[in-house]
Motif scaffolding. Structure first.
Motif, PDB file in Angstrom:
ATOM      1  N   LEU A 315      33.523  83.330  90.499  1.00  0.00           N
ATOM      2  CA  LEU A 315      34.860  83.943  90.501  1.00  0.00           C
ATOM      3  C   LEU A 315      34.768  85.362  89.949  1.00  0.00           C
ATOM      4  CD1 LEU A 315      35.788  80.909  90.745  1.00  0.00           C
ATOM      5  CD2 LEU A 315      37.754  81.563  89.395  1.00  0.00           C
ATOM      6  N   GLY A 316      35.273  86.309  90.704  1.00  0.00           N
ATOM      7  CA  GLY A 316      35.298  87.695  90.238  1.00  0.00           C
ATOM      8  C   GLY A 316      36.594  87.988  89.505  1.00  0.00           C
ATOM      9  N   GLU A 317      36.688  89.217  89.019  1.00  0.00           N
ATOM     10  CA  GLU A 317      37.879  89.614  88.276  1.00  0.00           C
ATOM     11  C   GLU A 317      39.152  89.482  89.115  1.00  0.00           C
ATOM     12  OE1 GLU A 317      38.565  93.477  85.591  1.00  0.00           O
ATOM     13  OE2 GLU A 317      36.475  92.972  85.994  1.00  0.00           O
ATOM     14  N   ALA A 318      39.043  89.852  90.396  1.00  0.00           N
ATOM     15  CA  ALA A 318      40.226  89.798  91.269  1.00  0.00           C
ATOM     16  C   ALA A 318      40.681  88.353  91.465  1.00  0.00           C
ATOM     17  CB  ALA A 318      39.914  90.448  92.615  1.00  0.00           C
ATOM     18  N   ASP A 319      39.720  87.410  91.572  1.00  0.00           N
ATOM     19  CA  ASP A 319      40.086  85.990  91.721  1.00  0.00           C
ATOM     20  C   ASP A 319      40.859  85.517  90.495  1.00  0.00           C
ATOM     21  OD1 ASP A 319      38.658  85.627  94.186  1.00  0.00           O
ATOM     22  OD2 ASP A 319      36.801  85.634  93.007  1.00  0.00           O
ATOM     23  N   VAL A 320      40.355  85.896  89.330  1.00  0.00           N
ATOM     24  CA  VAL A 320      41.005  85.427  88.095  1.00  0.00           C
ATOM     25  C   VAL A 320      42.393  86.052  87.956  1.00  0.00           C
ATOM     26  CG1 VAL A 320      40.840  85.420  85.569  1.00  0.00           C
ATOM     27  CG2 VAL A 320      38.828  84.879  86.952  1.00  0.00           C
ATOM     28  N   GLU A 321      42.526  87.296  88.366  1.00  0.00           N
ATOM     29  CA  GLU A 321      43.865  87.910  88.314  1.00  0.00           C
ATOM     30  C   GLU A 321      44.815  87.223  89.287  1.00  0.00           C
ATOM     31  OE1 GLU A 321      43.735  92.197  88.450  1.00  0.00           O
ATOM     32  OE2 GLU A 321      42.340  92.232  86.747  1.00  0.00           O
ATOM     33  N   ARG A 322      44.301  86.819  90.444  1.00  0.00           N
ATOM     34  CA  ARG A 322      45.121  86.103  91.416  1.00  0.00           C
ATOM     35  C   ARG A 322      45.534  84.737  90.840  1.00  0.00           C
ATOM     36  NH1 ARG A 322      43.745  84.123  96.430  1.00  0.00           N
ATOM     37  NH2 ARG A 322      41.526  84.416  96.074  1.00  0.00           N
ATOM     38  N   LEU A 323      44.577  84.106  90.176  1.00  0.00           N
ATOM     39  CA  LEU A 323      44.856  82.815  89.533  1.00  0.00           C
ATOM     40  C   LEU A 323      45.974  82.962  88.495  1.00  0.00           C
ATOM     41  CD1 LEU A 323      43.981  79.872  88.707  1.00  0.00           C
ATOM     42  CD2 LEU A 323      42.392  80.939  87.130  1.00  0.00           C
ATOM     43  N   ILE A 324      45.867  83.997  87.664  1.00  0.00           N
ATOM     44  CA  ILE A 324      46.873  84.215  86.618  1.00  0.00           C
ATOM     45  C   ILE A 324      48.241  84.494  87.240  1.00  0.00           C
ATOM     46  CG2 ILE A 324      47.577  85.830  84.788  1.00  0.00           C
ATOM     47  CD1 ILE A 324      44.601  85.997  83.987  1.00  0.00           C
ATOM     48  N   PRO A 355      25.954  94.036  71.385  1.00  0.00           N
ATOM     49  CA  PRO A 355      25.572  93.285  72.580  1.00  0.00           C
ATOM     50  C   PRO A 355      25.739  91.791  72.306  1.00  0.00           C
ATOM     51  CG  PRO A 355      23.639  94.204  71.467  1.00  0.00           C
ATOM     52  CD  PRO A 355      24.838  94.745  70.763  1.00  0.00           C
ATOM     53  N   ASP A 356      26.237  91.059  73.282  1.00  0.00           N
ATOM     54  CA  ASP A 356      26.458  89.629  73.109  1.00  0.00           C
ATOM     55  C   ASP A 356      25.238  88.875  73.616  1.00  0.00           C
ATOM     56  OD1 ASP A 356      27.333  87.042  73.089  1.00  0.00           O
ATOM     57  OD2 ASP A 356      29.376  87.591  73.649  1.00  0.00           O
ATOM     58  N   ALA A 357      24.758  87.967  72.794  1.00  0.00           N
ATOM     59  CA  ALA A 357      23.574  87.196  73.157  1.00  0.00           C
ATOM     60  C   ALA A 357      23.846  86.359  74.417  1.00  0.00           C
ATOM     61  CB  ALA A 357      23.169  86.294  72.006  1.00  0.00           C
ATOM     62  N   MET A 358      25.069  85.849  74.534  1.00  0.00           N
ATOM     63  CA  MET A 358      25.405  85.003  75.679  1.00  0.00           C
ATOM     64  C   MET A 358      26.084  85.831  76.761  1.00  0.00           C
ATOM     65  SD  MET A 358      26.770  81.565  73.894  1.00  0.00           S
ATOM     66  CE  MET A 358      27.555  82.443  72.562  1.00  0.00           C
ATOM     67  N   ARG A 359      25.537  85.820  77.948  1.00  0.00           N
ATOM     68  CA  ARG A 359      26.190  86.505  79.073  1.00  0.00           C
ATOM     69  C   ARG A 359      27.508  85.800  79.369  1.00  0.00           C
ATOM     70  NH1 ARG A 359      27.160  90.507  79.698  1.00  0.00           N
ATOM     71  NH2 ARG A 359      28.612  90.269  81.397  1.00  0.00           N
ATOM     72  N   ARG A 360      28.560  86.532  79.452  1.00  0.00           N
ATOM     73  CA  ARG A 360      29.841  85.875  79.694  1.00  0.00           C
ATOM     74  C   ARG A 360      30.418  86.300  81.033  1.00  0.00           C
ATOM     75  NH1 ARG A 360      31.226  83.578  74.661  1.00  0.00           N
ATOM     76  NH2 ARG A 360      30.518  84.758  72.863  1.00  0.00           N
ATOM     77  N   GLY A 361      31.024  85.344  81.730  1.00  0.00           N
ATOM     78  CA  GLY A 361      31.689  85.631  82.997  1.00  0.00           C
ATOM     79  C   GLY A 361      33.091  86.162  82.754  1.00  0.00           C
ATOM     80  N   VAL A 362      33.888  86.204  83.794  1.00  0.00           N
ATOM     81  CA  VAL A 362      35.275  86.656  83.676  1.00  0.00           C
ATOM     82  C   VAL A 362      36.057  85.616  82.878  1.00  0.00           C
ATOM     83  CG1 VAL A 362      37.295  87.420  84.973  1.00  0.00           C
ATOM     84  CG2 VAL A 362      35.011  87.725  85.943  1.00  0.00           C
TER      85      VAL A 362
END
Ligand SMILES: *Cc1c(COP(=O)(O)O)cnc(C)c1O
Length: 394
Positions: A315-324, A355-362
Motif C-alpha cells: 500500500l502506498g501513501e495514496a492508498d492509505v489516504e484513500r482508505l482514510i 535513523p530508525d532501526a526498523m524500516r516502516r511502511g506507510v
C-alpha cells in the motif's frame, strides 16, 4: 486502622469542597480585595509558599480544585495549569534551562516541541540532542552542561517506552531534571513521579477533559522542582480560566471508566486489524508483540485508545489516504482522548531526527473512541474493501 483508599475512590474525592456542594462552584475572577493594607501585604509575603487567593492569574477556587485532583492523580507535590499542553511543555523547558545548558530530548517527542527547540531553545543558547525513544545509549549523550532529560513515555505515534527508573537514576547522578510528558497515560495509567521523575506534564486537552470541548495543559512536580516552575509560570503569565478548569475536573470524574473502555475497544480493533492482509503491524505497547510491551507491563496499569497502524508495503501513501477518506466513523483531525474516533496519516520522516532501526511502511494513527467497537470494525472493513484492487493483490 483505616485501609488507604484505592485510586478510583481518591480521584472521585479530590478537588471537592469539604462540605456543601458536591462540586467546587465556578469562580470567574481577576481582582481579590483585602480588608486592610496589612492583610494585603501579609498575603503577598506568604503566597509563594502557601496557596492563598490574591489575584485571578495566580489561581481561583476553580483552578485550585483542578490542581488538587491532578496532584492526587500524579502523586505529586503541587501542580500548575496552562492554556494548552504545548504551553505547559514550553514553560517547563524555560523554567529549568538557562543559556549555556544542554537538554536531552526523546526523538519520539510530541512534534510541535521540535520547533520550540529549534526556534526558541537555540535562540536562547540552549543546546539540545535527540536520544532514542527507548532510552538506548542516552548515558553516552550526557554532557557536563546537561541540565535536563526530557522524556515522553510512551512516545508520540510509535509508543516506545524508556526504562524511566534508569533514566531517573542517570538524571540524579548528573544533577539533571527529569521531565516526562505523561499525556498518553493522562496520569491514570503511569506515574512518572513515583518512578523518579521530577516533573510530569499533561495535555489535559486529551483524556482528562475527555470530551473534545476544552484545551488545557498541566505540570505536576515533586517538592524539589516546584519553586522554579511556580515562578516561571507566573513570570510567563500562564493561567487558565475557571470555566475551562471546571470542564477538565468534570471530565476527570469519569476518567477511569472511559479509559478502560477506550482500551478494551482499541485492543479488539487491533486484534481485528492484525488479521488483515493490508496491515503489517499495529503499534500499541499493550500488545504482546510490541517492543515496549515488557516495560509497559512493568510500569503501566492499562492502555488507552491509541493505535498506530503500519500498512503492508504493497500500500502506498495514496492508498492509505484513500482508505482514510473512505472511513465514515473516524474523523480526520488532530488531538485524541475525546469520546470520538479519529484518524490521521502518519509521516515519521518529518518528525524523527534519528535513523530508525526498523524500516516502516506507510502509517495511520487511530484513536478508538467510545462508539461500539463492532461499528468501528465494520467501518474499517468497508474502507479496506473499497481498496479492493490493492487488497486482492495481497
Ligand atoms: C496533544 C499533545 C500535547 C499538546 O497538547 P495541546 O493541548 O494540544 O497543546 C502535548 N504532548 C502530547 C504527547 C500530546 O499528545
Amino acid at each position: 486502622m483505616n485501609k488507604p483508599l484505592r485510586p478510583a475512590t481518591r480521584l472521585l474525592r479530590a478537588g471537592r469542597p469539604h462540605q456543601g456542594w458536591v462540586n467546587t462552584p465556578v469562580t470567574r475572577a481577576s481582582t481579590y480585595v483585602f480588608d486592610s493594607v496589612q492583610a494585603w501585604r501579609d498575603t503577598r509575603a506568604r503566597r509563594e509558599e502557601e496557596r492563598l487567593p490574591s489575584y485571578g492569574a495566580r489561581g481561583t477556587d476553580s483552578t485550585h480544585a483542578l490542581e488538587d485532583a491532578l496532584v492526587e492523580l500524579e502523586a505529586g507535590h503541587r501542580a500548575k495549569l496552562y492554556p494548552t499542553g504545548q504551553a505547559a511543555i514550553a514553560t517547563v523547558l524555560l523554567a529549568y534551562l538557562r543559556t549555556g545548558d544542554h537538554v536531552l530530548v526523546t526523538d519520539a517527542v510530541y512534534e510541535p516541541v521540535r520547533r520550540f527547540c529549534s526556534e526558541h531553545l537555540s535562540r536562547l543558547g540552549i543546546d539540545y540532542t535527540y536520544y532514542r525513544p527507548d532510552g538506548a545509549g542516552v548515558a553516552a549523550l550526557i554532557r557536563p552542561n546537561t541540565r535536563m532529560i526530557y522524556a515522553e513515555s510512551p512516545g508520540s505515534l510509535t509508543y516506545e517506552m524508556p526504562d524511566l527508573p534508569a533514566l531517573a537514576e542517570l538524571a540524579r547522578r548528573h544533577d539533571c531534571w527529569l521531565a516526562v510528558d505523561n499525556t498518553w497515560a493522562s496520569g491514570l495509567l503511569y506515574n512518572p513521579l513515583a518512578l523518579g521523575a521530577d516533573i510530569s506534564i499533561l495535555a489535559a486537552t486529551k483524556y482528562l477533559g475527555g470530551h473534545a470541548d476544552v484545551m488545557m495543559g498541566a505540570a505536576v512536580t515533586n517538592a524539589r522542582a516546584w519553586r522554579a516552575l511556580e515562578r516561571a509560570t507566573i513570570d510567563l503569565g500562564q493561567t487558565v480560566g475557571a470555566d475551562d478548569a471546571f470542564l477538565v475536573l468534570r471530565g476527570m470524574r469519569s476518567l477511569p471508566l472511559r479509559m478502560a473502555q477506550h482500551a478494551r475497544s482499541a485492543l479488539r480493533v487491533a486484534d481485528w486489524l492484525m488479521g488483515r492482509p493490508e496491515v503489517a503491524r499495529v503499534l500499541c505497547p499493550a500488545l504482546p508483540g510490541d517492543p515496549a510491551h515488557a516495560i509497559w507491563k512493568r510500569d503501566c496499569r492499562g492502555a488507552n485508545g491509541l493505535l498506530t497502524v503500519e500498512f503492508s508495503d504493497r500500500l502506498g501513501e495514496a492508498d492509505v489516504e484513500r482508505l482514510i477518506d473512505g472511513l465514515r466513523l473516524f474523523g480526520i483531525g488532530a488531538s485524541w482522548g475525546g469520546f470520538e474516533s479519529l484518524v490521521l496519516p502518519v509521516r515519521l520522516d518529518t518528525c524523527r531526527s534519528l535513523p530508525d532501526a526498523m524500516r516502516r511502511g506507510v502509517m495511520a494513527r487511530l484513536h478508538i473512541g467510545l462508539e461500539d467497537p463492532d461499528d468501528l470494525i465494520a467501518d474499517l472493513e468497508q474502507a479496506l474493501t473499497a481498496l479492493s484492487p490493492v487488497s486482492r493483490s495481497l
